[in-house]
Design an enzyme around this catalytic site. Structure first.
Site, PDB file in Angstrom:
ATOM      1  N   ASP A 108       0.847  -1.186   0.000  1.00 19.78           N
ATOM      2  CA  ASP A 108       0.000   0.000   0.000  1.00 19.78           C
ATOM      3  C   ASP A 108       0.893   1.249   0.000  1.00 19.78           C
ATOM      4  O   ASP A 108       1.765   1.385  -0.844  1.00 19.78           O
ATOM      5  CB  ASP A 108      -0.966  -0.086   1.197  1.00 19.78           C
ATOM      6  CG  ASP A 108      -1.963   1.046   1.298  1.00 19.78           C
ATOM      7  OD1 ASP A 108      -2.955   1.029   0.554  1.00 19.78           O
ATOM      8  OD2 ASP A 108      -1.749   1.955   2.129  1.00 19.78           O
ATOM      9  N   HIS A 290      -7.254  -6.425  -0.615  1.00 23.58           N
ATOM     10  CA  HIS A 290      -6.176  -5.438  -0.497  1.00 23.58           C
ATOM     11  C   HIS A 290      -5.113  -5.811   0.521  1.00 23.58           C
ATOM     12  O   HIS A 290      -3.937  -5.465   0.362  1.00 23.58           O
ATOM     13  CB  HIS A 290      -6.791  -4.085  -0.116  1.00 23.58           C
ATOM     14  CG  HIS A 290      -5.802  -2.979  -0.013  1.00 23.58           C
ATOM     15  ND1 HIS A 290      -5.133  -2.482  -1.111  1.00 23.58           N
ATOM     16  CD2 HIS A 290      -5.340  -2.273   1.063  1.00 23.58           C
ATOM     17  CE1 HIS A 290      -4.319  -1.509  -0.722  1.00 23.58           C
ATOM     18  NE2 HIS A 290      -4.422  -1.367   0.587  1.00 23.58           N
TER      19      HIS A 290
END
Length: 314
Positions: A108, A290
């Site tokens: 991320d 994610h």
């Protein structure tokens, strides 16, 4: 198992004018460093599954809470969270341990820092493993203007910049609920709800999907943000346009070998142009969302170790 039984105790390391809370594993493997960089809103503990396995495989594993997170320093000025500061911290961390260069892995926002580390400090990076966030080519106009034109004013990147303090207060007031609702997997596809996504997550009582982690693991994240608040970590977003200017005259090509791991259920799509900017990139997809290294810990660790074993430093 106690939540910290397989995760090392931290030390505070001075890197210039800030201190970073750093977790180490495999100190006995001095000379073979790998630095693991977390995303938002996360913590070094995000790498709890990979750190011991990498240490067992012969790596000196260095996992910082980056500035603004955990017990690391939280400078007050927004500009102290730009990409020059974030990558400078990592370069100084290598200096502290006596390393000229290291392998870097990021997830991320941590992936963004690692890509930028390769651009701003290319001599310090040997190999890259990044998760979730592909390389982002510099846009023709500053990032927030670009994102507002594409995604509108409720996009959380835009909202964080255009309405400073609003989201911070909502997340601070609902820390446990926000993190519990955010760290989900197997989230069914659905059209975006009106409003700002992060504020919605902080206030909804009916999260979708399944929890990514146990309540005991989640408690580490909740305790960290209850102590620190969210503003310092959100300030990373408030430097997007400053970063755009910092990178204006930098060679945009990442020359190091890289592994890009993508979750097939992630809202962030794979990059179609990544090989234009990273000639030595390999792509891997895992069936997850994610939070890749926490949703698929064994698969992620295996992929990292396999790639590292055959992809020697450039």
């Amino acid at each position: 198992m106690n939540r910290n039984a397989h995760f090392p105790a931290p030390t505070l390391v001075s890197v210039g004018d800030v201190e970073l809370e750093v977790f180490e594993a495999g100190r006995e493997n001095k000379g073979n460093p790998i630095v693991l960089c977390h995303g938002w809103p996360e913590h070094a503990y995000s790498w709890r599954h990979q750190a011991p396995a990498l240490a067992a495989a012969g790596y000196h594993v260095i996992v910082p809470n980056q500035r603004g997170y955990g017990n690391s320093s939280r400078p007050a000025a927004v500009a102290e969270y730009d990409i020059a500061h974030l990558t400078g911290d990592l370069a100084a961390l290598l200096d502290h341990f006596g390393y000229e260069e290291a392998t870097f892995a990021g997830h991320d926002w941590g992936a963004n820092v690692v890509w930028s580390m390769a651009l701003l400090h290319p001599g310090r990076v040997t190999r890259i493993i990044n998760l979730a966030l592909p390389y982002q080519p510099r846009t023709p106009v500053p990032w927030i203007e670009f994102m507002e034109s594409v995604f509108g004013p409720d996009n959380y990147f835009v909202h964080f910049n255009r309405q400073p303090g609003i989201a911070d207060a909502v997340l601070d007031a609902n820390t446990g609920r926000f993190l519990r609702n955010l760290f989900r997997k197997n989230v069914p596809a659905a059209p975006p709800e009106p409003g700002m996504m992060m504020i919605n997550l902080a206030t909804t009582t009916a999260p979708a999907g399944d929890p990514v982690m146990s309540d005991e693991d989640l408690a580490v994240f909740i305790a960290s943000f209850e102590a620190s608040g969210f503003t310092a970590s959100i300030n990373w977003y408030r430097n997007m346009d400053r970063n755009w200017r910092i990178l204006a005259d930098v060679d945009p090509i990442v020359h190091q070998p890289a592994l890009m791991i993508h979750g097939t259920q992630d809202l962030i799509p794979p990059s179609e142009t990544i090989s234009d900017f990273i000639p030595h990139v390999e792509m891997l997809s895992l069936d997850c969302g994610h939070w890749i290294q926490q949703e698929k810990p064994e698969e992620t660790t295996r992929a990292m170790l396999n790639w590292l074993s055959v992809r020697q430093a450039a």
